[in-house]
Write a protein that holds these residues in place. Structure first.
Motif, mmCIF file in Angstrom:
data_model
loop_
_atom_site.group_PDB
_atom_site.id
_atom_site.type_symbol
_atom_site.label_atom_id
_atom_site.label_comp_id
_atom_site.label_asym_id
_atom_site.label_seq_id
_atom_site.Cartn_x
_atom_site.Cartn_y
_atom_site.Cartn_z
ATOM 1 N N ARG A 34 -17.145 2.286 -4.401
ATOM 2 C CA ARG A 34 -16.215 3.006 -3.539
ATOM 3 C C ARG A 34 -14.880 2.254 -3.532
ATOM 4 N NH1 ARG A 34 -19.219 -0.130 -0.415
ATOM 5 N NH2 ARG A 34 -18.270 -1.248 1.310
ATOM 6 N N ARG A 35 -13.846 2.980 -3.185
ATOM 7 C CA ARG A 35 -12.521 2.376 -3.022
ATOM 8 C C ARG A 35 -12.059 2.738 -1.623
ATOM 9 N NH1 ARG A 35 -8.391 0.101 -6.212
ATOM 10 N NH2 ARG A 35 -6.298 0.576 -5.477
ATOM 11 N N ASP A 36 -11.670 1.718 -0.870
ATOM 12 C CA ASP A 36 -11.263 1.926 0.510
ATOM 13 C C ASP A 36 -10.021 1.089 0.784
ATOM 14 O OD1 ASP A 36 -11.385 2.839 3.164
ATOM 15 O OD2 ASP A 36 -12.674 1.176 3.769
ATOM 16 N N ALA A 37 -8.937 1.743 1.175
ATOM 17 C CA ALA A 37 -7.684 1.066 1.520
ATOM 18 C C ALA A 37 -7.216 0.129 0.403
ATOM 19 C CB ALA A 37 -7.824 0.319 2.840
ATOM 20 N N GLY A 38 -7.341 0.579 -0.839
ATOM 21 C CA GLY A 38 -6.868 -0.207 -1.970
ATOM 22 C C GLY A 38 -7.822 -1.271 -2.464
ATOM 23 N N VAL A 39 -9.013 -1.341 -1.868
ATOM 24 C CA VAL A 39 -10.004 -2.346 -2.265
ATOM 25 C C VAL A 39 -11.150 -1.648 -2.997
ATOM 26 C CG1 VAL A 39 -11.621 -4.124 -1.476
ATOM 27 C CG2 VAL A 39 -9.445 -3.775 -0.270
ATOM 28 N N ASN A 40 -11.442 -2.121 -4.205
ATOM 29 C CA ASN A 40 -12.611 -1.657 -4.945
ATOM 30 C C ASN A 40 -13.811 -2.442 -4.465
ATOM 31 O OD1 ASN A 40 -11.231 0.096 -6.870
ATOM 32 N ND2 ASN A 40 -10.371 -1.805 -7.670
ATOM 33 N N CYS A 41 -14.917 -1.745 -4.245
ATOM 34 C CA CYS A 41 -16.149 -2.414 -3.825
ATOM 35 C C CYS A 41 -17.293 -1.895 -4.692
ATOM 36 C CB CYS A 41 -16.425 -2.138 -2.353
ATOM 37 S SG CYS A 41 -17.943 -2.924 -1.786
ATOM 38 N N LEU A 42 -17.897 -2.795 -5.435
ATOM 39 C CA LEU A 42 -19.038 -2.466 -6.271
ATOM 40 C C LEU A 42 -20.256 -3.172 -5.702
ATOM 41 C CD1 LEU A 42 -20.214 -1.187 -8.871
ATOM 42 C CD2 LEU A 42 -19.638 -3.340 -10.037
ATOM 43 N N ALA A 43 -21.223 -2.387 -5.224
ATOM 44 C CA ALA A 43 -22.463 -2.946 -4.678
ATOM 45 C C ALA A 43 -23.580 -2.720 -5.689
ATOM 46 C CB ALA A 43 -22.805 -2.291 -3.344
#
Length: 152
Positions: free
Chosen positions: A126-135
Motif C-alpha cells: 500500500r502507499r499512504d501519504a507518500g510512503v510505500n509499505c510492503l508487508a
C-alpha cells in the motif's frame, strides 16, 4: 498479525537506500530470526525475499536517487514472521506485486517479484501519504519446546 499474535517486535531499522547497505537489513533479519528460533528454511526464505524487495526499492523505487532510506520492522509470533519495508520512492503499479508474469531464465533481471512470491505466504503493498509499505508474512512450524531446549 499486527497487534494480534506478536510476541516479539524488534525496534525498526533504517538504512540508506544504497545496494551496499542491503546487507545490514539481512544481518538484522538473521539476528531477529535466531533470537526467536525461526525455522531455518523460513529464515532463508525471508532473507531472500527481503533482499530482493530492498534491491527493487533501490533500483526502481528510488531510480538512482542517493538520498532515500528504507525502513524495516520485524514482527514475530509463534510460527509467523512479518516484515514491513517502508520507503519514500516511486510507487509500485497497482497490483504489480501480485501479478504472475513469465520471464526468461536468460534475463539478468525481472525475476525479483517472482522470487518474493515464491518465498512469502502473504504479501500486501500500500502507499499512504507518500510512503510505500510492503508487508511480507511467512508462516512456519515453530520448533517443539524440546527442540529449543536441546539446541541450547
Amino acid at each position: 498479525m499486527p497487534g494480534r499474535h506478536s510476541v516479539n517486535d524488534h525496534p525498526p531499522l533504517k538504512i540508506p537506500a544504497r545496494l551496499e547497505a542491503v546487507a545490514q537489513l539481512a544481518d538484522y533479519l538473521r539476528a531477529s530470526c535466531a533470537d526467536a528460533a525461526v525455522a531455518p528454511q523460513a529464515a532463508i526464505d525471508l532473507e531472500l525475499a527481503l533482499v530482493e524487495a530492498a534491491n527493487n526499492i533501490i533500483l526502481h523505487g528510488y531510480a538512482g536517487r542517493s538520498d532515500g532510506t528504507i525502513g524495516l520492522l520485524v514482527r514475530q509470533g509463534e510460527g509467523v514472521v512479518e516484515l514491513e519495508l517502508t520507503d519514500f520512492g516511486l510507487p509500485m503499479d497497482d497490483g504489480q506485486i501480485m501479478m504472475c508474469r513469465p520471464f526468461s531464465l536468460d534475463d539478468e533481471s525481472g525475476r525479483g517479484i517472482q522470487i518474493i512470491q515464491s518465498c512469502i505466504d502473504l504479501i500486501d503493498y500500500r502507499r499512504d501519504a507518500g510512503v510505500n509499505c510492503l508487508a511480507m508474512t511467512k508462516f512456519f512450524d515453530p520448533p517443539a519446546p524440546t527442540d529449543i531446549l536441546s539446541a541450547g
